[in-house]
Design a protein around this motif. Structure first.
Motif, short mmCIF file in Angstrom:
data_model
loop_
_atom_site.label_atom_id
_atom_site.label_comp_id
_atom_site.label_asym_id
_atom_site.label_seq_id
_atom_site.Cartn_x
_atom_site.Cartn_y
_atom_site.Cartn_z
N ASN A 1 0.84 -1.24 -0.16
CA ASN A 1 0.16 -0.09 0.14
C ASN A 1 0.83 1.26 0.02
OD1 ASN A 1 -1.44 2.13 0.99
ND2 ASN A 1 -3.32 0.57 1.49
N ALA A 2 0.47 2.22 -0.92
CA ALA A 2 1.44 3.34 -1.14
C ALA A 2 1.42 4.25 0.08
CB ALA A 2 0.77 4.17 -2.08
N ASP A 3 0.55 4.05 1.35
CA ASP A 3 0.48 4.92 2.41
C ASP A 3 1.68 4.45 3.56
OD1 ASP A 3 -1.85 6.36 1.85
OD2 ASP A 3 -3.10 5.10 2.88
N CYS A 4 2.07 3.13 3.31
CA CYS A 4 3.08 2.46 3.95
C CYS A 4 4.41 3.44 3.73
CB CYS A 4 3.34 1.13 3.91
SG CYS A 4 1.97 0.11 4.43
N PHE A 5 4.51 3.64 2.36
CA PHE A 5 5.61 4.27 2.03
C PHE A 5 5.93 5.72 2.45
CE2 PHE A 5 5.11 0.77 -0.99
CZ PHE A 5 6.57 0.36 -1.18
N LYS A 6 4.85 6.41 2.63
CA LYS A 6 4.67 7.73 3.33
C LYS A 6 4.84 7.73 4.78
CE LYS A 6 1.04 8.84 -0.35
NZ LYS A 6 -0.17 9.31 -0.48
N LYS A 7 4.37 6.65 5.20
CA LYS A 7 4.35 6.65 6.97
C LYS A 7 5.62 6.20 7.45
CE LYS A 7 0.39 6.13 8.95
NZ LYS A 7 -0.86 5.64 9.23
N TYR A 8 6.03 5.26 6.73
CA TYR A 8 7.22 4.36 7.28
C TYR A 8 8.41 4.12 6.53
CZ TYR A 8 2.77 2.98 9.54
OH TYR A 8 1.62 3.16 9.87
N LYS A 9 9.55 3.64 7.02
CA LYS A 9 10.66 3.41 5.92
C LYS A 9 10.53 2.05 5.45
CE LYS A 9 14.61 3.63 3.84
NZ LYS A 9 14.64 4.48 2.62
N VAL A 10 10.50 1.67 4.23
CA VAL A 10 10.33 0.25 3.64
C VAL A 10 11.51 0.20 2.77
CG1 VAL A 10 8.72 -1.12 2.38
CG2 VAL A 10 7.89 1.05 3.56
N TYR A 11 12.01 -1.37 3.26
CA TYR A 11 13.05 -1.70 2.45
C TYR A 11 12.84 -3.05 1.61
CZ TYR A 11 16.36 1.19 5.21
OH TYR A 11 17.00 2.01 5.95
#
Length: 272
Positions: free
Chosen positions: A48-58
């Motif tokens: 989900n795109a919101d995850c990239f906005k709210k958290y750091k994703v690797y």
């Protein structure tokens, strides 16, 4: 560098669960402990795109490379190598099927700014439950993993359970294991995993961490019990589901885990 982060390893089949976990973190994370997520490379763009906005994703490959592809072993290797990111000194390793049920703080995981608590217990409640369900407590999964792993470290004494999830891990311990212990043996992490008897529940990353910490005492060992109430078995849930409410459990645990291996077909995330 952060003193502590929350780290979640996930992949596409578990995304719905991880979204629920993240919602619970957003609600109960009172000290705003940073949240980091790692996703299988092939599933990275599906999150989900919101995850990239709210958290750091690797992507997983940004943490480490591995030749092991079997799912449950693969994810252990990713989780065990977070220290390579150099983003934190300690981390809480969370599985996607976890859910926080009350407010939590830095102090729930750390004794002080330098020392994390270590999940380390005899798990007699789990052994009792396994016996109640007709299983042999001597062959419970953590004991089997311990038997396969302990000979590499030469430890003796109590048969410790270094789980269940979530685990609180020191990057210092994982780094030393990789860069000193394995280097002296001229083994990679993959090599070590493959040397451990791969029957049943072996290898187990949390047993490796706990036994190596017990051997080296690289940090002070401050043992704690289960952080979350874990329903390991579907039959266990059937027995216990009406015994305690979530409100009652929240006075004892930070969260709940319904094992996804028996809940895969259930689309509804349930809380009693």
């Amino acid at each position: 560098m952060h003193k502590l982060i929350l780290f979640i390893k996930t992949y596409e089949p578990d995304f719905e669960r991880v979204y629920k976990l993240l919602e619970s973190i957003d609600e109960f994370n009172k000290d705003n402990i940073p949240v980091y997520i790692s996703v299988n490379d092939e599933h990275f763009d599906l999150l989900n795109a919101d995850c990239f906005k709210k958290y750091k994703v690797y992507r997983d490959s940004e943490i480490t490379k591995t030749t092991i592809t079997e799912g449950w072993r693969y994810q252990q290797i990713i989780k065990s190598n977070v220290y390579k990111l150099k983003i934190c000194e300690n981390y809480v390793s969370l599985d996607s099927d976890s859910l926080f049920i009350r407010d939590f703080y830095f102090s729930d995981f750390m004794y002080d700014d330098k020392t994390p608590y270590t999940v380390m217990q005899e798990s007699k409640d789990l052994l009792e439950m396994s016996a109640r369900l007709g299983m042999d407590p001597d062959t419970i999964f953590f004991k089997r993993a311990l038997r396969d792993t302990r000979p590499f470290f030469g430890n003796t004494g109590k048969k410790w359970d270094y789980g269940p999830s979530p685990y609180v891990w020191s990057c210092k311990v994982w780094q030393h294991f990789n860069e000193v212990f394995l280097k002296d043996l001229e083994l990679t992490f993959d090599d070590f995993f493959n040397k451990i008897d791969q029957k049943s529940y072996s290898p187990s990353e949390y047993v490796i961490y706990g036994e190596y910490l017990l051997k080296t005492r690289l940090i002070d060992i401050l043992p704690i019990g289960s952080l979350f109430k874990v329903y390991h078995y579907k039959k266990q849930y059937g027995i216990e589901k009406k015994q305690l409410t979530v409100e009652q459990l929240s006075k004892i645990y930070l969260g709940i885990i319904y094992q996804s291996n028996w809940q895969k077909k259930k689309k509804k995330w349930f809380l009693f």
